[in-house]
Scaffold this motif. Structure first.
Motif, PDB file in Angstrom:
ATOM      1  N   GLU A 161       0.969  -1.382  -0.108  1.00  0.00           N
ATOM      2  CA  GLU A 161       0.051  -0.098  -0.094  1.00  0.00           C
ATOM      3  C   GLU A 161       0.875   1.295  -0.121  1.00  0.00           C
ATOM      4  O   GLU A 161       1.704   1.501   1.071  1.00  0.00           O
ATOM      5  CB  GLU A 161      -1.006   0.033   1.257  1.00  0.00           C
ATOM      6  CG  GLU A 161      -1.646  -1.224   1.164  1.00  0.00           C
ATOM      7  CD  GLU A 161      -3.062  -0.999   0.534  1.00  0.00           C
ATOM      8  OE1 GLU A 161      -3.025  -0.008  -0.383  1.00  0.00           O
ATOM      9  OE2 GLU A 161      -4.184  -1.825   0.608  1.00  0.00           O
ATOM     10  N   THR A 162       1.043   1.730  -1.110  1.00  0.00           N
ATOM     11  CA  THR A 162       1.958   3.054  -1.288  1.00  0.00           C
ATOM     12  C   THR A 162       1.025   4.374  -0.870  1.00  0.00           C
ATOM     13  O   THR A 162       0.159   4.543  -1.991  1.00  0.00           O
ATOM     14  CB  THR A 162       2.427   3.192  -2.619  1.00  0.00           C
ATOM     15  OG1 THR A 162       3.361   2.014  -2.884  1.00  0.00           O
ATOM     16  CG2 THR A 162       3.446   4.387  -2.697  1.00  0.00           C
ATOM     17  N   GLU A 163       1.262   5.127   0.234  1.00  0.00           N
ATOM     18  CA  GLU A 163       0.484   5.915   0.532  1.00  0.00           C
ATOM     19  C   GLU A 163       0.979   7.352   0.263  1.00  0.00           C
ATOM     20  O   GLU A 163       2.151   7.651   0.924  1.00  0.00           O
ATOM     21  CB  GLU A 163      -0.046   5.811   1.813  1.00  0.00           C
ATOM     22  CG  GLU A 163      -0.672   4.680   2.532  1.00  0.00           C
ATOM     23  CD  GLU A 163      -2.284   4.613   1.937  1.00  0.00           C
ATOM     24  OE1 GLU A 163      -2.960   5.018   2.788  1.00  0.00           O
ATOM     25  OE2 GLU A 163      -2.487   4.191   0.902  1.00  0.00           O
ATOM     26  N   VAL A 191       1.002  -7.001   4.992  1.00  0.00           N
ATOM     27  CA  VAL A 191       0.679  -5.754   4.341  1.00  0.00           C
ATOM     28  C   VAL A 191       1.631  -4.544   4.499  1.00  0.00           C
ATOM     29  O   VAL A 191       1.942  -4.180   5.834  1.00  0.00           O
ATOM     30  CB  VAL A 191      -0.623  -5.065   4.539  1.00  0.00           C
ATOM     31  CG1 VAL A 191      -1.035  -3.951   3.646  1.00  0.00           C
ATOM     32  CG2 VAL A 191      -1.783  -6.074   4.327  1.00  0.00           C
ATOM     33  N   LEU A 192       2.599  -4.247   3.458  1.00  0.00           N
ATOM     34  CA  LEU A 192       3.608  -3.176   3.789  1.00  0.00           C
ATOM     35  C   LEU A 192       3.109  -1.644   3.272  1.00  0.00           C
ATOM     36  O   LEU A 192       2.733  -1.673   2.298  1.00  0.00           O
ATOM     37  CB  LEU A 192       4.908  -3.557   2.719  1.00  0.00           C
ATOM     38  CG  LEU A 192       5.848  -2.559   2.874  1.00  0.00           C
ATOM     39  CD1 LEU A 192       6.383  -2.295   4.324  1.00  0.00           C
ATOM     40  CD2 LEU A 192       6.939  -3.132   1.963  1.00  0.00           C
ATOM     41  N   TYR A 193       3.008  -0.983   4.148  1.00  0.00           N
ATOM     42  CA  TYR A 193       2.470   0.475   3.974  1.00  0.00           C
ATOM     43  C   TYR A 193       3.790   1.155   3.749  1.00  0.00           C
ATOM     44  O   TYR A 193       4.623   1.145   4.662  1.00  0.00           O
ATOM     45  CB  TYR A 193       1.700   1.006   5.161  1.00  0.00           C
ATOM     46  CG  TYR A 193       0.253   0.850   4.850  1.00  0.00           C
ATOM     47  CD1 TYR A 193      -0.473   1.784   4.251  1.00  0.00           C
ATOM     48  CD2 TYR A 193      -0.562  -0.476   5.382  1.00  0.00           C
ATOM     49  CE1 TYR A 193      -1.971   1.545   4.110  1.00  0.00           C
ATOM     50  CE2 TYR A 193      -1.720  -0.534   5.216  1.00  0.00           C
ATOM     51  CZ  TYR A 193      -2.720   0.375   4.595  1.00  0.00           C
ATOM     52  OH  TYR A 193      -3.879   0.142   4.374  1.00  0.00           O
ATOM     53  N   VAL A 194       3.780   1.938   2.709  1.00  0.00           N
ATOM     54  CA  VAL A 194       4.927   2.738   2.269  1.00  0.00           C
ATOM     55  C   VAL A 194       4.501   4.344   2.336  1.00  0.00           C
ATOM     56  O   VAL A 194       3.708   4.680   1.564  1.00  0.00           O
ATOM     57  CB  VAL A 194       5.609   2.348   1.013  1.00  0.00           C
ATOM     58  CG1 VAL A 194       6.874   3.192   0.799  1.00  0.00           C
ATOM     59  CG2 VAL A 194       5.817   0.942   0.852  1.00  0.00           C
ATOM     60  N   MET A 195       5.268   4.920   3.298  1.00  0.00           N
ATOM     61  CA  MET A 195       4.732   6.342   3.332  1.00  0.00           C
ATOM     62  C   MET A 195       5.745   7.282   2.963  1.00  0.00           C
ATOM     63  O   MET A 195       7.019   6.851   2.953  1.00  0.00           O
ATOM     64  CB  MET A 195       4.666   6.648   5.025  1.00  0.00           C
ATOM     65  CG  MET A 195       3.640   5.728   5.710  1.00  0.00           C
ATOM     66  SD  MET A 195       1.979   5.469   4.876  1.00  0.00           S
ATOM     67  CE  MET A 195       1.183   6.928   5.343  1.00  0.00           C
TER      68      MET A 195
END
Length: 253
Positions: A161-163, A191-195
Protein backbone atom coordinates in the motif's frame (compact mmCIF):
# COMPACT_ATOMS: atom_id res chain seq x y z
CA UNK A 1 36.37 -12.49 -31.37
CA UNK A 2 33.13 -10.55 -32.02
CA UNK A 3 33.94 -7.01 -33.17
CA UNK A 4 33.29 -4.23 -30.67
CA UNK A 5 30.58 -2.67 -32.86
CA UNK A 6 28.54 -5.87 -32.77
CA UNK A 7 29.00 -6.15 -29.01
CA UNK A 8 27.87 -2.56 -28.66
CA UNK A 9 24.79 -3.15 -30.81
CA UNK A 10 23.90 -6.26 -28.84
CA UNK A 11 24.12 -4.39 -25.53
CA UNK A 12 22.05 -1.55 -26.96
CA UNK A 13 19.36 -3.99 -28.14
CA UNK A 14 19.32 -5.72 -24.76
CA UNK A 15 18.93 -2.45 -22.88
CA UNK A 16 16.18 -1.36 -25.25
CA UNK A 17 14.30 -4.60 -24.66
CA UNK A 18 14.74 -4.35 -20.87
CA UNK A 19 13.38 -0.82 -20.86
CA UNK A 20 10.37 -1.70 -23.01
CA UNK A 21 9.64 -4.82 -20.93
CA UNK A 22 9.46 -2.59 -17.85
CA UNK A 23 7.37 0.10 -19.52
CA UNK A 24 4.86 -2.27 -21.09
CA UNK A 25 3.92 -3.15 -17.51
CA UNK A 26 4.32 0.32 -15.98
CA UNK A 27 3.41 2.53 -18.99
CA UNK A 28 5.66 5.43 -17.97
CA UNK A 29 8.45 6.41 -15.58
CA UNK A 30 11.00 9.08 -14.71
CA UNK A 31 14.69 9.34 -15.55
CA UNK A 32 16.01 8.12 -12.20
CA UNK A 33 13.94 4.94 -12.34
CA UNK A 34 14.83 4.21 -15.96
CA UNK A 35 18.51 4.63 -15.15
CA UNK A 36 18.05 2.15 -12.31
CA UNK A 37 16.39 -0.35 -14.66
CA UNK A 38 19.31 -0.19 -17.08
CA UNK A 39 21.97 0.09 -14.35
CA UNK A 40 23.25 3.28 -15.98
CA UNK A 41 24.76 5.85 -13.62
CA UNK A 42 25.81 8.44 -16.21
CA UNK A 43 23.07 10.88 -17.24
CA UNK A 44 24.96 11.68 -20.45
CA UNK A 45 24.67 8.03 -21.50
CA UNK A 46 20.91 8.15 -20.89
CA UNK A 47 20.64 11.44 -22.75
CA UNK A 48 21.91 9.63 -25.85
CA UNK A 49 19.99 6.40 -25.31
CA UNK A 50 16.47 7.72 -24.70
CA UNK A 51 16.31 10.12 -27.70
CA UNK A 52 17.28 7.25 -30.00
CA UNK A 53 14.26 5.29 -28.78
CA UNK A 54 12.05 8.35 -29.25
CA UNK A 55 13.31 8.67 -32.84
CA UNK A 56 12.38 5.03 -33.41
CA UNK A 57 8.85 5.78 -32.21
CA UNK A 58 9.14 3.46 -29.20
CA UNK A 59 9.02 6.12 -26.47
CA UNK A 60 7.35 9.46 -25.93
CA UNK A 61 8.70 12.16 -23.63
CA UNK A 62 6.44 14.60 -21.82
CA UNK A 63 7.17 17.33 -19.27
CA UNK A 64 4.46 17.50 -16.62
CA UNK A 65 4.11 21.00 -15.13
CA UNK A 66 4.58 21.27 -11.36
CA UNK A 67 3.74 24.12 -8.96
CA UNK A 68 6.29 26.94 -8.90
CA UNK A 69 7.05 26.97 -12.64
CA UNK A 70 8.77 23.59 -12.37
CA UNK A 71 8.25 20.40 -14.35
CA UNK A 72 9.07 16.69 -14.28
CA UNK A 73 10.09 14.82 -17.41
CA UNK A 74 8.42 11.48 -18.00
CA UNK A 75 9.09 8.82 -20.65
CA UNK A 76 6.26 6.52 -21.69
CA UNK A 77 5.81 3.63 -24.07
CA UNK A 78 4.07 4.25 -27.40
CA UNK A 79 1.77 1.95 -29.37
CA UNK A 80 4.77 1.02 -31.50
CA UNK A 81 6.79 0.31 -28.37
CA UNK A 82 4.08 -2.06 -27.11
CA UNK A 83 4.12 -3.93 -30.42
CA UNK A 84 7.90 -4.24 -30.15
CA UNK A 85 7.82 -5.44 -26.53
CA UNK A 86 4.80 -7.70 -26.30
CA UNK A 87 5.16 -11.46 -26.33
CA UNK A 88 2.52 -13.81 -27.75
CA UNK A 89 1.30 -14.87 -24.31
CA UNK A 90 1.10 -11.32 -22.90
CA UNK A 91 -2.33 -10.01 -21.84
CA UNK A 92 -3.98 -7.59 -24.26
CA UNK A 93 -4.66 -4.93 -21.62
CA UNK A 94 -1.33 -3.10 -21.85
CA UNK A 95 -1.86 0.57 -22.62
CA UNK A 96 0.38 3.11 -24.29
CA UNK A 97 1.40 6.39 -22.66
CA UNK A 98 -1.27 9.09 -22.87
CA UNK A 99 -0.17 12.18 -20.89
CA UNK A 100 -3.58 13.86 -21.10
CA UNK A 101 -5.14 11.04 -19.04
CA UNK A 102 -2.68 11.28 -16.14
CA UNK A 103 -3.33 13.43 -13.08
CA UNK A 104 -0.44 14.86 -11.10
CA UNK A 105 -1.44 13.00 -7.92
CA UNK A 106 -1.61 9.65 -9.73
CA UNK A 107 1.71 10.43 -11.43
CA UNK A 108 3.55 10.79 -8.10
CA UNK A 109 1.87 7.69 -6.68
CA UNK A 110 2.80 5.67 -9.77
CA UNK A 111 6.47 6.68 -9.51
CA UNK A 112 6.64 5.95 -5.75
CA UNK A 113 5.09 2.54 -6.31
CA UNK A 114 7.72 1.74 -8.93
CA UNK A 115 10.49 2.52 -6.47
CA UNK A 116 8.99 0.10 -3.95
CA UNK A 117 8.66 -2.59 -6.62
CA UNK A 118 12.26 -2.25 -7.78
CA UNK A 119 13.63 -2.22 -4.24
CA UNK A 120 11.78 -5.40 -3.26
CA UNK A 121 12.86 -7.10 -6.49
CA UNK A 122 16.46 -6.11 -5.79
CA UNK A 123 16.13 -7.98 -2.47
CA UNK A 124 15.02 -11.14 -4.26
CA UNK A 125 11.23 -10.79 -4.18
CA UNK A 126 9.39 -12.06 -7.26
CA UNK A 127 6.02 -12.26 -9.00
CA UNK A 128 5.05 -8.58 -8.86
CA UNK A 129 1.48 -7.71 -9.85
CA UNK A 130 0.55 -4.04 -10.21
CA UNK A 131 -2.67 -3.09 -8.46
CA UNK A 132 -3.56 -0.77 -11.34
CA UNK A 133 -3.64 -3.69 -13.75
CA UNK A 134 -6.35 -6.33 -14.18
CA UNK A 135 -4.10 -9.29 -13.35
CA UNK A 136 -4.40 -8.70 -9.59
CA UNK A 137 -8.20 -8.47 -9.74
CA UNK A 138 -8.27 -11.59 -11.89
CA UNK A 139 -6.17 -13.47 -9.33
CA UNK A 140 -8.29 -12.40 -6.35
CA UNK A 141 -11.88 -11.08 -6.09
CA UNK A 142 -11.01 -7.71 -4.61
CA UNK A 143 -13.25 -5.25 -2.77
CA UNK A 144 -10.19 -3.17 -1.93
CA UNK A 145 -7.33 -3.05 -4.39
CA UNK A 146 -3.80 -2.82 -2.96
CA UNK A 147 -1.11 -1.08 -4.99
CA UNK A 148 0.99 -4.17 -5.52
CA UNK A 149 1.39 -7.87 -4.82
CA UNK A 150 4.72 -9.68 -4.57
CA UNK A 151 6.25 -12.80 -3.03
CA UNK A 152 9.07 -12.69 -0.50
CA UNK A 153 12.20 -14.78 -0.91
CA UNK A 154 10.50 -17.68 0.93
CA UNK A 155 7.56 -17.48 -1.52
CA UNK A 156 5.27 -15.85 1.06
CA UNK A 157 2.85 -13.42 -0.67
CA UNK A 158 2.46 -9.87 0.61
CA UNK A 159 0.77 -6.74 -0.70
CA UNK A 160 1.90 -3.14 -0.93
CA UNK A 161 0.00 0.00 0.00
CA UNK A 162 1.89 3.05 -1.27
CA UNK A 163 0.34 6.02 0.55
CA UNK A 164 0.83 9.67 -0.32
CA UNK A 165 -2.03 10.97 1.84
CA UNK A 166 -3.63 9.85 5.10
CA UNK A 167 -7.19 8.52 4.83
CA UNK A 168 -9.89 8.66 7.50
CA UNK A 169 -9.89 6.23 10.42
CA UNK A 170 -13.21 4.80 9.20
CA UNK A 171 -11.71 4.06 5.78
CA UNK A 172 -8.68 2.37 7.34
CA UNK A 173 -10.98 0.17 9.44
CA UNK A 174 -12.60 -1.03 6.20
CA UNK A 175 -9.21 -1.64 4.58
CA UNK A 176 -7.87 -3.46 7.66
CA UNK A 177 -10.88 -5.80 7.55
CA UNK A 178 -10.28 -6.53 3.87
CA UNK A 179 -6.64 -7.43 4.49
CA UNK A 180 -7.48 -9.62 7.50
CA UNK A 181 -10.04 -11.52 5.44
CA UNK A 182 -7.49 -11.93 2.62
CA UNK A 183 -4.95 -13.28 5.11
CA UNK A 184 -7.52 -15.69 6.49
CA UNK A 185 -7.96 -17.01 2.95
CA UNK A 186 -4.15 -17.19 2.61
CA UNK A 187 -4.22 -14.80 -0.34
CA UNK A 188 -1.45 -12.77 1.29
CA UNK A 189 0.12 -12.68 4.76
CA UNK A 190 1.51 -9.20 5.31
CA UNK A 191 0.71 -5.67 4.21
CA UNK A 192 3.56 -3.21 3.69
CA UNK A 193 2.47 0.41 3.98
CA UNK A 194 5.00 2.76 2.38
CA UNK A 195 4.77 6.38 3.54
CA UNK A 196 6.45 9.44 1.99
CA UNK A 197 7.94 10.75 5.26
CA UNK A 198 8.29 10.11 8.99
CA UNK A 199 5.42 12.43 9.96
CA UNK A 200 2.91 10.54 7.85
CA UNK A 201 4.35 7.24 9.02
CA UNK A 202 3.76 8.30 12.63
CA UNK A 203 0.25 9.56 11.81
CA UNK A 204 -0.71 6.26 10.18
CA UNK A 205 0.81 4.27 13.05
CA UNK A 206 -1.32 6.25 15.54
CA UNK A 207 -4.47 5.50 13.54
CA UNK A 208 -3.69 1.79 13.33
CA UNK A 209 -2.88 1.64 17.05
CA UNK A 210 -6.23 3.26 17.84
CA UNK A 211 -8.28 0.75 15.81
CA UNK A 212 -9.45 -1.75 18.44
CA UNK A 213 -12.13 -3.48 16.39
CA UNK A 214 -13.65 -3.89 12.93
CA UNK A 215 -17.20 -4.71 11.87
CA UNK A 216 -17.79 -7.86 9.85
CA UNK A 217 -21.28 -8.92 8.78
CA UNK A 218 -22.76 -6.73 11.50
CA UNK A 219 -20.56 -8.21 14.24
CA UNK A 220 -17.81 -6.47 16.20
CA UNK A 221 -14.45 -8.22 15.91
CA UNK A 222 -11.79 -7.16 18.43
CA UNK A 223 -8.22 -6.62 17.22
CA UNK A 224 -5.05 -7.34 19.14
CA UNK A 225 -1.32 -6.88 18.56
CA UNK A 226 -1.14 -10.05 16.47
CA UNK A 227 -3.61 -8.51 14.03
CA UNK A 228 -1.71 -5.22 13.96
CA UNK A 229 1.61 -6.99 13.40
CA UNK A 230 0.35 -8.00 9.96
CA UNK A 231 0.68 -4.35 8.93
CA UNK A 232 4.25 -3.09 8.45
CA UNK A 233 4.55 0.70 8.18
CA UNK A 234 7.75 2.26 6.81
CA UNK A 235 8.88 5.30 4.88
CA UNK A 236 10.07 4.92 1.29
CA UNK A 237 13.59 5.74 2.49
CA UNK A 238 13.42 2.91 5.04
CA UNK A 239 12.20 0.44 2.43
CA UNK A 240 15.11 1.45 0.21
CA UNK A 241 17.67 0.87 2.97
CA UNK A 242 16.33 -1.87 5.27
CA UNK A 243 16.71 -5.61 4.75
CA UNK A 244 13.66 -7.85 4.39
CA UNK A 245 14.32 -9.32 7.85
CA UNK A 246 14.24 -5.79 9.31
CA UNK A 247 10.85 -5.14 7.70
CA UNK A 248 9.11 -8.50 8.11
CA UNK A 249 11.19 -10.11 10.84
CA UNK A 250 11.40 -13.88 11.13
CA UNK A 251 8.70 -14.30 8.47
CA UNK A 252 11.33 -13.91 5.75
CA UNK A 253 13.65 -16.58 7.11
Amino acid sequence: MIPYSKNNKARHAQKKQSLLNFLKEETYSDLQTLMSILKIKNRCTMSRFLPSMIEQGLLQKYAFPLPGNKSISIWGITREGLVYAQALDDPLEYKHFQPSKIRLSSLHHHLENQKVKLRLESLGCTGWLNGDKKQLGAKFPLKHRPDGYIKLTNNMPIVIETELFIKSKLRYKEIILHHLLARNKKQWYYVLYVMPDLNKKAALQRIFNSVDHVIYQGRKLDLDNDHRNIFKIHTLEEVQTLKLTEIFGAATR
